[in-house]
Design an enzyme around this catalytic site. Sequence first.
Site, PDB file in Angstrom:
ATOM      1  N   ASP A   1       0.837  -1.231  -0.300  1.00  0.00           N
ATOM      2  CA  ASP A   1      -0.073   0.087   0.161  1.00  0.00           C
ATOM      3  C   ASP A   1       0.983   1.375   0.500  1.00  0.00           C
ATOM      4  O   ASP A   1       1.906   1.473   0.743  1.00  0.00           O
ATOM      5  CB  ASP A   1      -0.712   0.401   1.516  1.00  0.00           C
ATOM      6  CG  ASP A   1      -1.330   1.025   1.080  1.00  0.00           C
ATOM      7  OD1 ASP A   1      -3.041   0.879   0.929  1.00  0.00           O
ATOM      8  OD2 ASP A   1      -1.418   2.110   1.357  1.00  0.00           O
ATOM      9  N   MET A   2       0.595   2.350  -0.953  1.00  0.00           N
ATOM     10  CA  MET A   2       1.293   2.842  -1.162  1.00  0.00           C
ATOM     11  C   MET A   2       0.910   4.072   0.424  1.00  0.00           C
ATOM     12  O   MET A   2       0.114   4.001   0.544  1.00  0.00           O
ATOM     13  CB  MET A   2       1.102   4.365  -2.345  1.00  0.00           C
ATOM     14  CG  MET A   2       1.170   3.270  -3.391  1.00  0.00           C
ATOM     15  SD  MET A   2       3.298   2.685  -3.737  1.00  0.00           S
ATOM     16  CE  MET A   2       4.355   4.488  -4.050  1.00  0.00           C
TER      17      MET A   2
ATOM     18  N   ASP B   1      -3.717   2.955  -4.998  1.00  0.00           N
ATOM     19  CA  ASP B   1      -2.672   2.069  -4.760  1.00  0.00           C
ATOM     20  C   ASP B   1      -2.401   1.070  -3.426  1.00  0.00           C
ATOM     21  O   ASP B   1      -1.689   1.085  -2.788  1.00  0.00           O
ATOM     22  CB  ASP B   1      -2.343   3.367  -3.260  1.00  0.00           C
ATOM     23  CG  ASP B   1      -2.888   3.291  -2.114  1.00  0.00           C
ATOM     24  OD1 ASP B   1      -3.545   2.808  -1.943  1.00  0.00           O
ATOM     25  OD2 ASP B   1      -2.219   4.360  -1.291  1.00  0.00           O
ATOM     26  N   GLU B   2      -3.033   0.274  -4.202  1.00  0.00           N
ATOM     27  CA  GLU B   2      -2.638  -1.487  -3.156  1.00  0.00           C
ATOM     28  C   GLU B   2      -2.811  -2.333  -3.532  1.00  0.00           C
ATOM     29  O   GLU B   2      -3.306  -2.763  -4.691  1.00  0.00           O
ATOM     30  CB  GLU B   2      -3.857  -1.057  -1.708  1.00  0.00           C
ATOM     31  CG  GLU B   2      -4.667  -1.195  -1.958  1.00  0.00           C
ATOM     32  CD  GLU B   2      -5.485  -1.500  -0.432  1.00  0.00           C
ATOM     33  OE1 GLU B   2      -5.096  -2.603   0.182  1.00  0.00           O
ATOM     34  OE2 GLU B   2      -6.668  -0.636  -0.759  1.00  0.00           O
TER      35      GLU B   2
HETATM   36  P1  TTP Z   1      -5.296   4.941   1.583  1.00  0.00           P
HETATM   37  O1  TTP Z   1      -4.049   4.027   0.648  1.00  0.00           O
HETATM   38  O2  TTP Z   1      -6.178   4.845   2.562  1.00  0.00           O
HETATM   39  O3  TTP Z   1      -4.378   6.164   2.230  1.00  0.00           O
HETATM   40  P2  TTP Z   1      -2.955   6.773   1.322  1.00  0.00           P
HETATM   41  O4  TTP Z   1      -2.270   6.031   0.732  1.00  0.00           O
HETATM   42  O5  TTP Z   1      -2.692   8.592   1.097  1.00  0.00           O
HETATM   43  O6  TTP Z   1      -1.827   7.615   3.012  1.00  0.00           O
HETATM   44  P3  TTP Z   1      -1.558   5.293   3.903  1.00  0.00           P
HETATM   45  O7  TTP Z   1      -2.046   4.213   2.884  1.00  0.00           O
HETATM   46  O8  TTP Z   1      -0.100   6.429   4.066  1.00  0.00           O
HETATM   47  O9  TTP Z   1      -2.164   5.449   5.481  1.00  0.00           O
HETATM   48  O10 TTP Z   1      -5.474   5.855   0.061  1.00  0.00           O
HETATM   49  C1  TTP Z   1      -4.840   6.101  -1.770  1.00  0.00           C
HETATM   50  C2  TTP Z   1      -5.502   7.515  -2.110  1.00  0.00           C
HETATM   51  O11 TTP Z   1      -7.235   6.964  -1.673  1.00  0.00           O
HETATM   52  C3  TTP Z   1      -5.215   8.558  -1.375  1.00  0.00           C
HETATM   53  O12 TTP Z   1      -3.804   8.985  -1.459  1.00  0.00           O
HETATM   54  C4  TTP Z   1      -6.287   9.235  -1.732  1.00  0.00           C
HETATM   55  C5  TTP Z   1      -8.012   8.322  -2.110  1.00  0.00           C
HETATM   56  N1  TTP Z   1      -8.646   8.381  -0.745  1.00  0.00           N
HETATM   57  C6  TTP Z   1      -9.701   9.400  -1.041  1.00  0.00           C
HETATM   58  O13 TTP Z   1      -9.485   9.878  -2.538  1.00  0.00           O
HETATM   59  N2  TTP Z   1     -10.396   9.082  -0.561  1.00  0.00           N
HETATM   60  C7  TTP Z   1     -10.155   8.884   1.774  1.00  0.00           C
HETATM   61  O14 TTP Z   1     -11.667   8.400   2.342  1.00  0.00           O
HETATM   62  C8  TTP Z   1      -9.574   7.774   1.663  1.00  0.00           C
HETATM   63  C9  TTP Z   1      -8.931   6.506   2.411  1.00  0.00           C
HETATM   64  C10 TTP Z   1      -8.224   7.758   0.216  1.00  0.00           C
HETATM   65 MG    MG Z   2      -2.264   4.249   0.572  1.00  0.00          MG
END
Ligand code: TTP
Ligand code: MG
Length: 392
Positions: free
Chosen positions: A20-21, A113-114
């Site tokens: 997961d990014m 991103d995962e």
């Molecule tokens: P995530 O993987 O949940 O979050 P992240 O990558 O920003 O942070 P981390 O994994 O380090 O905790 O979500 C991936 C992307 O999806 C995030 O960068 C932006 C988008 N996203 C939204 O647009 N709205 C949201 O409510 C969430 C959770 C994510």
């Molecule tokens: Mg992420």
Amino acid sequence: MRENVPLTLLPLSRTILHMDMDAFFAAIEQADNPALKGKPVIVGGAKRGVVSTASYEARKYGVRSAMPIFEARKRCPQGIFLPVRMERYQEVSQKVMAILEAVSPLVEQVSIDEAFIDLAGTERLHGDTTQAARKIKGKIYAEACLTCSIGIAPNKFLAKIASDLEKPDGLTIVPEEVQSFLKDLPVGKLPGVGPKSEEALRSLGIYAVSDILRFPPGLLERKFGKYGLRLVELAQGIDDSPVIPCSPAKSMGSEDTLPEDTTAINILKKQLLSQAEEVGERLRRHGLKGRTVTLKLKHSDFALVTRSHSLKEATCATKILYDTAVMLLERYNLKTPVRLIGLAVSNFGEGQQYSLLPGVEKETEKLERVDHAIDRIREKLGRQIITRGSNL
Ligand code: TTP
Ligand code: MG
């Protein structure tokens, strides 16, 4: 539960990696503009004025995904607020997924991103699992200047929990003996346990995953149905769900159940317009064009009808999608009230098609160019800023 299963039926032990990014959208903004590195970057605002994500620097001030932007501004006035650049994030996502696919053909992308990767059979090429994880991290950093967090475990659900434990830039390996890993984990970390089920479990005195095993499975089944038994499996670290490599989407659509069943063409047309807008925007964001437009109608008696029309050329222009769907609706000769209406596009072709004659812009291209411009304005200023007349 497991003791009675003949050994031959058990799946061979697997090694699953979940990647997961880190702070994905915000980290891309920082990679694209190094002046933003180390700063509190907050991306969002496009949909209902909420935060999409925040850099780890901004998270220190309590800024989180889905928080209203005004709240984020209060918590972090020095934050750098940026609009969502979805096309760019899709592009980086594809690059990252391609890096994973070079490690194993068994890659299941689960969000922008995962992804899960089944590492079976990759040892000869990529070394042991830790080496494979380090290679992935190194390549993503070298090619995109981004960090990710990785979890490695015998199955998907444990790998996903593990990848979250040491964010950002984490690497967590779940030992073969999974009980010690699961023992103190809060139940809310289990897949399918949302705030409501967490509360229900707490009312039984179940806080940590190991608490689940103190209850007879029958009791949990009575309380939570089939999911009660699934909980018992999860608490034992059992999850046989396979990594399924994704095939690209074959169609893209939107549908709505109407507040009241109707035969009024104007109401249905209004719905189709907003659906054409939504589907058009999604197509453009993914760089896709479709040739077939399908109208879906569910009548008040639940009878389902679809009508399709194939265009000469693939398109992503909202107006063409709307006109085609309206033409299908008008030809249909509606008699019984409709409870649900939908519009879908399929038969995807090449994203880009150019006019054969230089200087001559076809009507379709003009429409698509305007649509792209509208998308960009909306991305910057919000969805409400431009609304289309229903006489498109
Ligand atoms: P995530 O993987 O949940 O979050 P992240 O990558 O920003 O942070 P981390 O994994 O380090 O905790 O979500 C991936 C992307 O999806 C995030 O960068 C932006 C988008 N996203 C939204 O647009 N709205 C949201 O409510 C969430 C959770 C994510
Ligand atoms: Mg992420």
